[in-house]
Write a protein that holds these residues in place. Structure first.
Motif, short mmCIF file in Angstrom:
data_model
loop_
_atom_site.label_atom_id
_atom_site.label_comp_id
_atom_site.label_asym_id
_atom_site.label_seq_id
_atom_site.Cartn_x
_atom_site.Cartn_y
_atom_site.Cartn_z
N ASP A 221 0.85 -1.19 0.00
CA ASP A 221 0.00 0.00 0.00
C ASP A 221 0.88 1.24 0.00
O ASP A 221 1.95 1.25 0.63
CB ASP A 221 -0.90 0.05 1.24
CG ASP A 221 -1.87 -1.12 1.30
OD1 ASP A 221 -2.00 -1.84 0.30
OD2 ASP A 221 -2.49 -1.31 2.37
N THR A 222 0.43 2.28 -0.67
CA THR A 222 1.15 3.55 -0.65
C THR A 222 0.19 4.67 -0.28
O THR A 222 -1.00 4.62 -0.61
CB THR A 222 1.78 3.87 -2.02
OG1 THR A 222 0.76 4.02 -3.01
CG2 THR A 222 2.74 2.77 -2.44
N PHE A 223 0.72 5.66 0.41
CA PHE A 223 -0.06 6.84 0.77
C PHE A 223 0.78 8.07 0.48
O PHE A 223 1.97 8.11 0.79
CB PHE A 223 -0.46 6.81 2.24
CG PHE A 223 -1.14 8.07 2.70
CD1 PHE A 223 -2.43 8.37 2.27
CD2 PHE A 223 -0.49 8.97 3.54
CE1 PHE A 223 -3.06 9.53 2.68
CE2 PHE A 223 -1.12 10.13 3.97
CZ PHE A 223 -2.41 10.41 3.53
N ALA A 224 0.17 9.07 -0.13
CA ALA A 224 0.86 10.31 -0.45
C ALA A 224 -0.02 11.50 -0.08
O ALA A 224 -1.21 11.53 -0.42
CB ALA A 224 1.22 10.37 -1.93
N LEU A 225 0.55 12.44 0.65
CA LEU A 225 -0.14 13.67 1.02
C LEU A 225 0.78 14.83 0.67
O LEU A 225 1.92 14.90 1.16
CB LEU A 225 -0.44 13.69 2.52
CG LEU A 225 -1.07 14.96 3.09
CD1 LEU A 225 -2.47 15.17 2.51
CD2 LEU A 225 -1.12 14.91 4.61
N ASP A 226 0.32 15.72 -0.19
CA ASP A 226 1.14 16.87 -0.55
C ASP A 226 0.28 18.11 -0.70
O ASP A 226 -0.93 18.02 -0.96
CB ASP A 226 1.94 16.61 -1.84
CG ASP A 226 1.04 16.41 -3.05
OD1 ASP A 226 0.58 17.42 -3.62
OD2 ASP A 226 0.77 15.25 -3.43
N GLY A 227 0.90 19.25 -0.54
CA GLY A 227 0.17 20.51 -0.62
C GLY A 227 1.05 21.66 -1.02
O GLY A 227 2.28 21.63 -0.87
N GLN A 228 0.42 22.70 -1.56
CA GLN A 228 1.08 23.95 -1.92
C GLN A 228 0.18 25.10 -1.50
O GLN A 228 -1.05 24.99 -1.59
CB GLN A 228 1.33 24.03 -3.43
CG GLN A 228 2.15 22.92 -4.02
CD GLN A 228 2.27 23.03 -5.53
OE1 GLN A 228 1.82 24.00 -6.14
NE2 GLN A 228 2.89 22.03 -6.14
N VAL A 229 0.78 26.19 -1.04
CA VAL A 229 0.00 27.37 -0.67
C VAL A 229 0.76 28.60 -1.14
O VAL A 229 2.00 28.67 -1.04
CB VAL A 229 -0.26 27.42 0.86
CG1 VAL A 229 1.04 27.40 1.63
CG2 VAL A 229 -1.10 28.62 1.22
N ALA A 242 5.43 24.54 0.28
CA ALA A 242 5.02 23.23 -0.25
C ALA A 242 5.53 22.16 0.70
O ALA A 242 6.58 22.30 1.35
CB ALA A 242 5.58 23.02 -1.65
N GLY A 243 4.79 21.07 0.80
CA GLY A 243 5.19 19.96 1.64
C GLY A 243 4.61 18.66 1.12
O GLY A 243 3.58 18.66 0.44
N ASP A 244 5.28 17.56 1.42
CA ASP A 244 4.73 16.26 1.04
C ASP A 244 5.16 15.20 2.04
O ASP A 244 6.21 15.31 2.69
CB ASP A 244 5.14 15.87 -0.38
CG ASP A 244 6.59 15.42 -0.47
OD1 ASP A 244 6.87 14.24 -0.22
OD2 ASP A 244 7.46 16.27 -0.79
N TYR A 245 4.30 14.19 2.18
CA TYR A 245 4.55 13.05 3.04
C TYR A 245 4.17 11.81 2.26
O TYR A 245 3.09 11.75 1.65
CB TYR A 245 3.71 13.15 4.32
CG TYR A 245 3.71 11.90 5.16
CD1 TYR A 245 4.72 11.65 6.09
CD2 TYR A 245 2.69 10.96 5.03
CE1 TYR A 245 4.71 10.50 6.87
CE2 TYR A 245 2.67 9.81 5.80
CZ TYR A 245 3.69 9.58 6.72
OH TYR A 245 3.67 8.44 7.48
N GLN A 246 5.06 10.81 2.23
CA GLN A 246 4.80 9.57 1.50
C GLN A 246 5.14 8.38 2.39
O GLN A 246 6.09 8.43 3.17
CB GLN A 246 5.65 9.51 0.23
CG GLN A 246 5.52 10.69 -0.71
CD GLN A 246 6.56 10.63 -1.80
OE1 GLN A 246 6.56 9.74 -2.64
NE2 GLN A 246 7.50 11.57 -1.77
N SER A 247 4.37 7.34 2.22
CA SER A 247 4.65 6.12 2.98
C SER A 247 4.32 4.89 2.14
O SER A 247 3.50 4.95 1.22
CB SER A 247 3.85 6.08 4.29
OG SER A 247 2.46 5.96 4.02
#
Length: 356
Positions: A221-229, A242-247
């Motif tokens: 399984d993979t999970f990705a959370l990213d954002g830009q403001v 900007a930030g991102d988190y992946q697992s």
């Protein structure tokens, strides 16, 4: 350029691809960027572009098709075809792509955390194959929230220049490997422009399942959370984050080398810092000198770890500067160069868009 793209039914923007990614070596190629609009959409964009410098750029992005290929000095080459389209006033979004390539890349192993990430041992791998990616999203009423589904499929052959490592690959992975996954994606998007946002924010979360039942050779399984403001501080200054988190979670210890997430920052080689959990944060200050030219400075830090609670116990920092030039005003389409540095290397990048 914007007028040509809008008025010529068969017009396209030839985008030279100059590759300077440290992980691949120098190289280049060319892609064609096609923008598809109806006559009514073209006329609406033309009128708004006459009223203000960025009026046309704030409309719903046109359908886009990209096709081309590139190669680098280390033997990497690839060709790809992609398409993005919206329907019903951007209430439905579709993104799809197909590609074939041969990627030569160094992969680093810290032997289960026994070595510091900066001292991980590297070995050269070669991954050849083809793949397909698709994403379909639906807007929730008239809100900025979009929900949808994603699909990813690749079939590759993996080898290594080191004979011992190559024998291990052949024994563990076999002659070819297939990764097949489906998942869910949620996106909240208030950005004022698809190509070069200067206000608003975007947050995307995606969870994917790779299972034998849908054709995958491996279960994970993979999970990705990213954002830009983007915050406009004035008419000339825009502050962005900007930030991102992946697992990745799997009971299988024998996975293809390019499956695990890696730290994505300008100035750090792709796949240099790779593990089950990865995070990166960065900030960028943009200065619009005039309607055409924008200068920027950026800095970011990233970390990779085998457990989420170990993130940022050790981290890597990269920083740099760059510029963007407004090449097609009707669409807000910018192109430019970034120069980035980290403790281990430096690199420059040719970019289309904001740079994040």
């Amino acid at each position: 350029m914007g007028e040509y793209l809008a008025e010529n039914a068969y017009g396209f923007l030839p985008v030279p691809v100059i590759i300077t990614e440290p992980a691949l070596g120098g190289g280049g190629g060319i892609f064609g960027l096609f923008l598809h609009e109806t006559d009514a959409e073209k006329e609406a964009r033309r009128k708004l572009a006459l009223e203000s410098l960025d009026g046309g750029a704030r409309l719903i992005p046109p359908a886009i098709t990209v096709a081309g290929g590139a190669a680098t000095e280390n033997g990497t080459w690839f060709a790809a075809l992609g398409h993005r389209r919206t329907w019903n006033k951007d209430h439905i979004r579709y993104l799809g792509g197909i590609g074939y390539g041969d990627v030569v890349m160094d992969i680093y192993d810290d032997f289960g955390g026994r070595l510091p990430a900066s001292q991980a041992l590297g070995f050269e791998t070669q991954t050849e194959g083809y793949g397909v990616i698709q994403k379909l999203q639906f807007r929730v009423q008239d809100t900025p929230l979009l929900l949808g589904f994603s699909q990813f499929w690749t079939r590759t052959e993996v080898s290594a220049s080191n004979q011992v490592v190559d024998k291990i690959f052949q024994r563990v992975l076999g002659k070819s490997t297939t990764s097949s996954g489906v998942g869910f994606v949620a996106e909240y998007d208030t950005r004022d422009n698809f190509f070069f946002p200067t206000d608003g924010y975007q947050v995307t979360a995606e969870y994917m399942f790779f299972r034998d039942g849908i054709g995958s050779d491996y279960d994970y399984d993979t999970f990705a959370l990213d954002g830009q403001v983007f915050f406009p501080l004035s008419k000339q200054l825009i502050l962005a984050f900007a930030g991102d988190y992946q697992s990745m979670r799997s009971d299988d210890q024998s996975l293809p080398p390019l499956v695990k997430p890696y730290v994505k920052l300008r100035g750090i080689s792709a796949y240099r810092y790779q593990d089950d959990y990865v995070s990166a944060v960065q900030t960028q200050l943009m200065w619009r000198i005039d309607p055409r030219w924008t200068l920027s400075g950026f800095i970011g830090t990233g970390s990779a770890a085998s457990e989420s609670h170990d993130l940022y116990e050790h981290s890597e920092t990269a920083y740099g500067t760059g510029f963007r030039y407004l090449i097609a005003r009707r669409y807000g389409l910018h192109t430019g160069i970034d120069i980035a540095f980290s403790d281990e290397e430096s690199a420059f990048y040719f970019n289309m868009g904001s740079g994040f």
